[in-house]
Write a protein that holds these residues in place. Structure first.
Motif, mmCIF file in Angstrom:
data_model
loop_
_atom_site.group_PDB
_atom_site.id
_atom_site.type_symbol
_atom_site.label_atom_id
_atom_site.label_comp_id
_atom_site.label_asym_id
_atom_site.label_seq_id
_atom_site.Cartn_x
_atom_site.Cartn_y
_atom_site.Cartn_z
ATOM 1 N N HIS A 99 0.833 -1.205 0.000
ATOM 2 C CA HIS A 99 0.000 0.000 0.000
ATOM 3 C C HIS A 99 0.869 1.257 0.000
ATOM 4 C CE1 HIS A 99 -3.700 2.224 0.589
ATOM 5 N NE2 HIS A 99 -3.152 2.867 1.603
ATOM 6 N N GLU A 100 1.960 1.217 0.766
ATOM 7 C CA GLU A 100 2.875 2.363 0.776
ATOM 8 C C GLU A 100 3.517 2.554 -0.600
ATOM 9 O OE1 GLU A 100 3.379 4.610 3.273
ATOM 10 O OE2 GLU A 100 1.644 3.546 4.075
ATOM 11 N N LEU A 101 3.842 1.442 -1.275
ATOM 12 C CA LEU A 101 4.395 1.549 -2.634
ATOM 13 C C LEU A 101 3.371 2.136 -3.600
ATOM 14 C CD1 LEU A 101 6.458 -1.725 -3.227
ATOM 15 C CD2 LEU A 101 7.298 0.623 -3.281
ATOM 16 N N GLU A 102 2.108 1.741 -3.420
ATOM 17 C CA GLU A 102 1.051 2.308 -4.260
ATOM 18 C C GLU A 102 0.978 3.816 -4.076
ATOM 19 O OE1 GLU A 102 -2.471 -0.866 -5.018
ATOM 20 O OE2 GLU A 102 -2.293 -0.162 -2.955
ATOM 21 N N ARG A 103 1.084 4.266 -2.833
ATOM 22 C CA ARG A 103 1.062 5.713 -2.562
ATOM 23 C C ARG A 103 2.228 6.397 -3.264
ATOM 24 N NH1 ARG A 103 2.596 7.014 1.848
ATOM 25 N NH2 ARG A 103 1.682 9.077 1.975
ATOM 26 N N TYR A 105 4.011 5.427 -5.942
ATOM 27 C CA TYR A 105 3.922 5.445 -7.407
ATOM 28 C C TYR A 105 2.709 6.217 -7.906
ATOM 29 C CZ TYR A 105 7.952 2.494 -8.096
ATOM 30 O OH TYR A 105 9.242 2.033 -8.146
ATOM 31 N N ALA A 106 1.695 6.362 -7.055
ATOM 32 C CA ALA A 106 0.557 7.193 -7.442
ATOM 33 C C ALA A 106 1.009 8.620 -7.697
ATOM 34 C CB ALA A 106 -0.505 7.155 -6.348
ATOM 35 N N ALA A 107 1.979 9.083 -6.913
ATOM 36 C CA ALA A 107 2.505 10.442 -7.107
ATOM 37 C C ALA A 107 3.254 10.557 -8.437
ATOM 38 C CB ALA A 107 3.425 10.806 -5.945
ATOM 39 N N GLN A 110 0.510 10.603 -11.313
ATOM 40 C CA GLN A 110 -0.453 11.698 -11.316
ATOM 41 C C GLN A 110 -0.189 12.777 -12.367
ATOM 42 O OE1 GLN A 110 -3.266 11.316 -9.501
ATOM 43 N NE2 GLN A 110 -3.894 12.958 -10.884
ATOM 44 N N PRO A 111 1.079 13.218 -12.596
ATOM 45 C CA PRO A 111 1.295 14.227 -13.660
ATOM 46 C C PRO A 111 0.802 13.757 -15.031
ATOM 47 C CG PRO A 111 3.238 14.035 -12.270
ATOM 48 C CD PRO A 111 2.327 12.927 -11.867
ATOM 49 N N LEU A 112 0.947 12.454 -15.307
ATOM 50 C CA LEU A 112 0.475 11.926 -16.593
ATOM 51 C C LEU A 112 -1.048 11.924 -16.638
ATOM 52 C CD1 LEU A 112 2.926 8.899 -16.947
ATOM 53 C CD2 LEU A 112 3.153 11.194 -17.921
ATOM 54 N N PHE A 203 -4.918 7.979 -2.118
ATOM 55 C CA PHE A 203 -4.653 7.011 -1.060
ATOM 56 C C PHE A 203 -4.509 7.714 0.276
ATOM 57 C CE2 PHE A 203 -3.243 4.915 -4.931
ATOM 58 C CZ PHE A 203 -3.767 3.638 -4.785
ATOM 59 N N SER A 204 -4.770 6.980 1.343
ATOM 60 C CA SER A 204 -4.636 7.550 2.683
ATOM 61 C C SER A 204 -3.178 7.909 2.951
ATOM 62 C CB SER A 204 -5.136 6.561 3.731
ATOM 63 O OG SER A 204 -4.477 5.307 3.592
ATOM 64 N N ASP A 205 -2.978 8.908 3.823
ATOM 65 C CA ASP A 205 -1.622 9.349 4.156
ATOM 66 C C ASP A 205 -0.887 8.292 4.971
ATOM 67 O OD1 ASP A 205 -2.096 11.769 2.886
ATOM 68 O OD2 ASP A 205 -2.851 12.728 4.716
ATOM 69 N N ALA A 206 0.430 8.412 4.977
ATOM 70 C CA ALA A 206 1.258 7.480 5.740
ATOM 71 C C ALA A 206 0.884 7.548 7.221
ATOM 72 C CB ALA A 206 2.733 7.829 5.555
ATOM 73 N N GLY A 207 0.790 6.383 7.838
ATOM 74 C CA GLY A 207 0.451 6.330 9.249
ATOM 75 C C GLY A 207 -1.036 6.333 9.525
#
Length: 393
Positions: A99-103, A105-107, A110-112, A203-207
């Motif tokens: 899930h953290e990796l998804e967060r 790579y989502a960043a 996002q520009p694309l 995605f939800s923030d870290a933590g």
């Protein structure tokens, strides 16, 4: 003397063959009866239903093998089960890191996705270089002369038409191309979805507890004042204490929609009906106007609430199960590959994969049948009780 022995041996062989043939005929007759019984059962839905109920009752029931084991062996099996629980907790941590990796790579994506959105809503006009698309070589069968002629004709047609802005009805077309989503669409939803400009996944923030939010961005329209409609899915990635072996990755535990600020008279999730009522005493008739729920895609933003007890009626459970499937599909497939669902290529790829697998299975089955028929040692009775498959739990 040798000739006499050979003659006696031949007679014995023939007698043995006759015995074998008789046995085979008897077994063939039994097989025929079994097939007839099977056909009769298949044609009788009551028998099938009773059989299915019986089989359902056997699912998960102990075989008796564990009970037959010595006590010392049972203790060791319990030790293995405790190890399995620890494995489930490690697997849960693995999915948390995924899930953290998804967060992360989502960043990067996002520009694309933002540029895609700008092209769709005509906020950005791509360059000639960006618009150049080379077809795969296997599809490049037209001669350069024919392609040039087709290009000229296409440009001529474009000159005769009014130049549209961006890519009209992009997301509406995506929805209509995907069965899972098109089943939700009603005719009165389509004019609204023409104003949908983008779908984003946050995605939800870290933590924070694991979750993701779908954001549906709309341009200004006559139907509601919202510019963004949201749907948040809460997830859990930890084994259930009461049933740790059922853990199979993160699961959606609930979802929250949003309030749509409908323009008066434009709420497609409600409809007005008129009913005639007759007075019991006087016999007079009056017409009563009543507002009732209406089928609409926009009911997606008003999911059933899960009570604190977690218990739902069957209808609510079915709605939520479908809702979770749709939310997951939008996140995993629609948003990352929107253009391919717009063109239909993603759907064609899915269909091609399915057909190829089916054809391969048919071919393999046909080859197996042919090999079996040509094999002199093949015994059809051995297939009556094939070995059980090993299934990974």
């Amino acid at each position: 003397m040798a000739d006499l022995d050979n003659k006696e041996q031949t007679e014995l062989d023939q007698a043995d063959m006759e015995d074998v043939e008789e046995v085979e005929e008897e077994e063939t007759g039994e097989d025929s009866k079994a097939r007839q019984l099977t056909v009769q059962m298949m044609q009788n839905p009551q028998i099938l239903a009773a059989l299915q109920e019986r089989l359902d009752g056997l699912v998960g029931s102990p075989s008796g093998y564990m009970e037959s084991l010595p006590r010392v062996v049972k203790r060791r099996v319990n030790a293995l089960k405790n190890l399995q629980v620890k494995c489930a907790h490690i697997e849960a941590k693995f999915y948390e890191e995924v899930h953290e990796l998804e967060r992360k790579y989502a960043a990067l994506y996002q520009p694309l996705y933002d540029k895609r959105s700008d092209i769709i809503k005509a906020a950005y006009e791509p360059t000639e270089e960006e618009c150049e698309w080379k077809q795969p070589e296997e599809e490049d069968t037209l001669s350069s002369e024919l392609k040039e002629k087709a290009k000229v004709e296409e440009e001529k047609k474009d000159e005769e038409k009014e130049d549209p802005k961006g890519i009209p009805e992009f997301w509406l077309t995506v929805f209509k191309n995907v069965d899972l989503l098109s089943e939700m669409l009603q005719e009165h939803d389509e004019p609204i979805l023409k104003h949908l400009q983008d779908i984003k996944v946050k995605f939800s923030d870290a933590g924070q507890p694991m979750s993701f939010t779908l954001e549906f961005h709309f341009e200004q329209n006559d139907f509601f004042s919202n510019t963004v409609l949201t749907k948040t899915y809460k997830m859990r990635s930890e084994p259930d204490e009461s049933d740790p072996f059922s853990f199979d990755g993160p699961e959606i535990m609930g979802c929250t929609g949003c309030t749509i600020d409908w323009t008066k008279g434009k709420n497609v999730t409600l409809k007005t009906i008129k009913k005639k009522q007759k007075h019991k005493g006087r016999g007079t008739v009056r017409t009563v106007t009543k507002t009732v729920p209406n089928d609409s895609f926009f009911n997606f933003f008003s999911p059933p609430e899960v009570p604190e007890t977690g218990e739902l009626d069957e209808d609510s459970e079915a709605i939520l199960a479908a809702d979770f499937e749709i939310g997951h599909f939008i996140r995993e497939h629609i948003v990352p590959r929107a253009v391919l669902y717009f063109t239909g290529e993603a759907i064609e790829d899915d269909d091609d994969d399915y057909d190829e697998e089916g054809e391969e299975a048919d071919d393999e089955e046909g080859e197996e049948e042919a090999d079996e028929e040509n094999d002199p040692d093949y015994d059809p009775k051995k297939d009556a009780n094939p070995p059980a498959e090993c299934k990974q739990q």
